[in-house]
Design a protein around this motif. Sequence first.
Motif, PDB file in Angstrom:
ATOM      1  N   GLY A   1      44.977  17.832  67.458  1.00  0.00           N
ATOM      2  CA  GLY A   1      43.734  17.625  66.823  1.00  0.00           C
ATOM      3  C   GLY A   1      42.365  17.642  67.588  1.00  0.00           C
ATOM      4  O   GLY A   1      41.653  16.873  67.639  1.00  0.00           O
ATOM      5  N   ALA A   2      42.464  18.628  68.628  1.00  0.00           N
ATOM      6  CA  ALA A   2      41.178  18.964  69.553  1.00  0.00           C
ATOM      7  C   ALA A   2      40.122  19.683  68.525  1.00  0.00           C
ATOM      8  O   ALA A   2      40.344  20.507  68.055  1.00  0.00           O
ATOM      9  N   THR A   3      38.931  19.412  68.650  1.00  0.00           N
ATOM     10  CA  THR A   3      37.773  20.004  68.283  1.00  0.00           C
ATOM     11  C   THR A   3      36.829  20.137  69.509  1.00  0.00           C
ATOM     12  O   THR A   3      36.187  19.404  70.055  1.00  0.00           O
ATOM     13  N   ILE A   4      36.275  21.635  69.667  1.00  0.00           N
ATOM     14  CA  ILE A   4      35.256  21.815  70.771  1.00  0.00           C
ATOM     15  C   ILE A   4      34.028  22.286  69.991  1.00  0.00           C
ATOM     16  O   ILE A   4      34.192  23.382  69.395  1.00  0.00           O
ATOM     17  N   ARG A  60      42.008  13.886  68.669  1.00  0.00           N
ATOM     18  CA  ARG A  60      42.812  12.763  67.865  1.00  0.00           C
ATOM     19  C   ARG A  60      43.627  11.991  68.577  1.00  0.00           C
ATOM     20  O   ARG A  60      43.929  10.912  68.577  1.00  0.00           O
ATOM     21  N   SER A  61      44.574  12.707  69.435  1.00  0.00           N
ATOM     22  CA  SER A  61      45.644  12.164  70.330  1.00  0.00           C
ATOM     23  C   SER A  61      45.926  12.829  71.570  1.00  0.00           C
ATOM     24  O   SER A  61      45.876  14.255  71.604  1.00  0.00           O
ATOM     25  N   LEU A  62      46.183  12.189  72.739  1.00  0.00           N
ATOM     26  CA  LEU A  62      46.603  12.970  73.904  1.00  0.00           C
ATOM     27  C   LEU A  62      47.797  11.922  74.333  1.00  0.00           C
ATOM     28  O   LEU A  62      47.717  10.758  74.764  1.00  0.00           O
ATOM     29  N   ARG A 114      45.103  22.742  66.529  1.00  0.00           N
ATOM     30  CA  ARG A 114      46.151  21.592  66.002  1.00  0.00           C
ATOM     31  C   ARG A 114      47.016  21.139  67.005  1.00  0.00           C
ATOM     32  O   ARG A 114      47.136  19.734  67.036  1.00  0.00           O
ATOM     33  N   LYS A 115      47.462  21.808  68.098  1.00  0.00           N
ATOM     34  CA  LYS A 115      48.333  21.323  69.048  1.00  0.00           C
ATOM     35  C   LYS A 115      48.071  21.917  70.187  1.00  0.00           C
ATOM     36  O   LYS A 115      48.398  23.272  70.232  1.00  0.00           O
ATOM     37  N   GLY A 145      48.026  26.762  66.338  1.00  0.00           N
ATOM     38  CA  GLY A 145      47.023  26.506  65.214  1.00  0.00           C
ATOM     39  C   GLY A 145      45.463  26.507  65.589  1.00  0.00           C
ATOM     40  O   GLY A 145      44.712  25.606  65.523  1.00  0.00           O
ATOM     41  N   VAL A 146      44.970  27.484  66.572  1.00  0.00           N
ATOM     42  CA  VAL A 146      43.739  27.599  67.041  1.00  0.00           C
ATOM     43  C   VAL A 146      43.065  28.286  66.028  1.00  0.00           C
ATOM     44  O   VAL A 146      43.351  29.259  65.372  1.00  0.00           O
TER      45      VAL A 146
END
Length: 398
Positions: free
Chosen positions: A55-58, A40-42, A79-80, A104-105
């Motif tokens: 907001g990372a999804t693998i 989502r953002s970096l 989450r972060k 938040g994994v």
Amino acid sequence: MGLVLFFGGIFFIGHVLESALSRDLGRSVARTFHGSLSIRSLKVGIFSRTLEVRGATISFPLSGSSNGQGPMTPLVRIRKVSGHFRLFSLLNRVYDIRDLSFSGVRITAVNQGGRDNFRNVLTRWSSGIHGGVEGGATVRDFRIKDSSILLLKGNGNVILKIQGLSGEIRPNLLMDRFRARFRSGPLTLHFPGGPLRVPATRLSGSFDSGTLRDFRVDLLQDPSHVSIEGRVTQISESPFLDLFFHGNLDLAGLSSMLSHVDKTGSKIRGMLRLDGYIHGPFDRWKGKAILSGKTLFLGGEAIDRLSVEGHFAPFVLRLDPVLIDSGKRHVHGTMSARFSGTNPGVNVDMAVDEPSPSFLGSVPMTVRVFRRIPISGDFFNNKSWKNLWKKVMGDDFS
């Protein structure tokens, strides 16, 4: 004007670094593990030398799909992620990162008809195939907090759930090995008869790309405490298990873990000692356990001594012998269970030795009890078990 150009240049450099890092991460997941990464953002802080991903999804295709083809199923949501970096490492794209923190994994492993969203990535990771992109990364240490693990069947039913997971992993860069220490809140295993809950767990161990070299798991249900120690090798193909377990089991605490037998807790008291092992390939392992205790109370019956020797393998369990002494009554026999196939069930063969009433001359007598108890959805609360106990011990749990 110069100040504007300076800050404009810093902003531009940060934007370039963010784009390059995001692109490298996506390529690494795609080329190395045949997966997909969305972010989502970096953000990269040049002055603070900080990195933040939100907001990372693998995701990965289900095992059996070739070369990453097919729909992607999310395995990891984060989450972060935050950490610190060396500036020049970002410029030459050999990333040197420290104090990496994950919060938040959420790991959601799905097993659907023999296909799953985690086997492919585990196989490639354990085989050492980590190349495929330019550059690289060195992580000095990282921590995980406020995380969870969820293992699901293809129909969405929960198999395993771990909540409140936190801990840290520290790499030994010279030996290409990692040391892990974790704690978690409730661990829940779902069986056909209901959930088994452990309030807290601890995990420590060391591993590399092909072997879980040593580990220890502590399952805590005060005053119960079970430790599992050992190693797992050949992760990529057929894992080889070499595990030893031991501990003390409080019967009242165990009954409260099983939602369907809460009402029996007041009539089950005492402490059992557990010792055993599991050894062999993952799909052909065998194990043995010895369970023993003195001064127990089961279903209102005072037990002077209980001893059970168990032999087990995947979906098979045999208790031989089962020995129970209660006053002048001696119970001995066997129990065997098969948890797979078209008609899973438990076969019970018990003999009860006790003196006959005085008007018969107090001659010792033996009563033989045979039962087959089907394994069904209410396995832990099946009336057949209560009837068996009443037949053998002359008492009832209810």
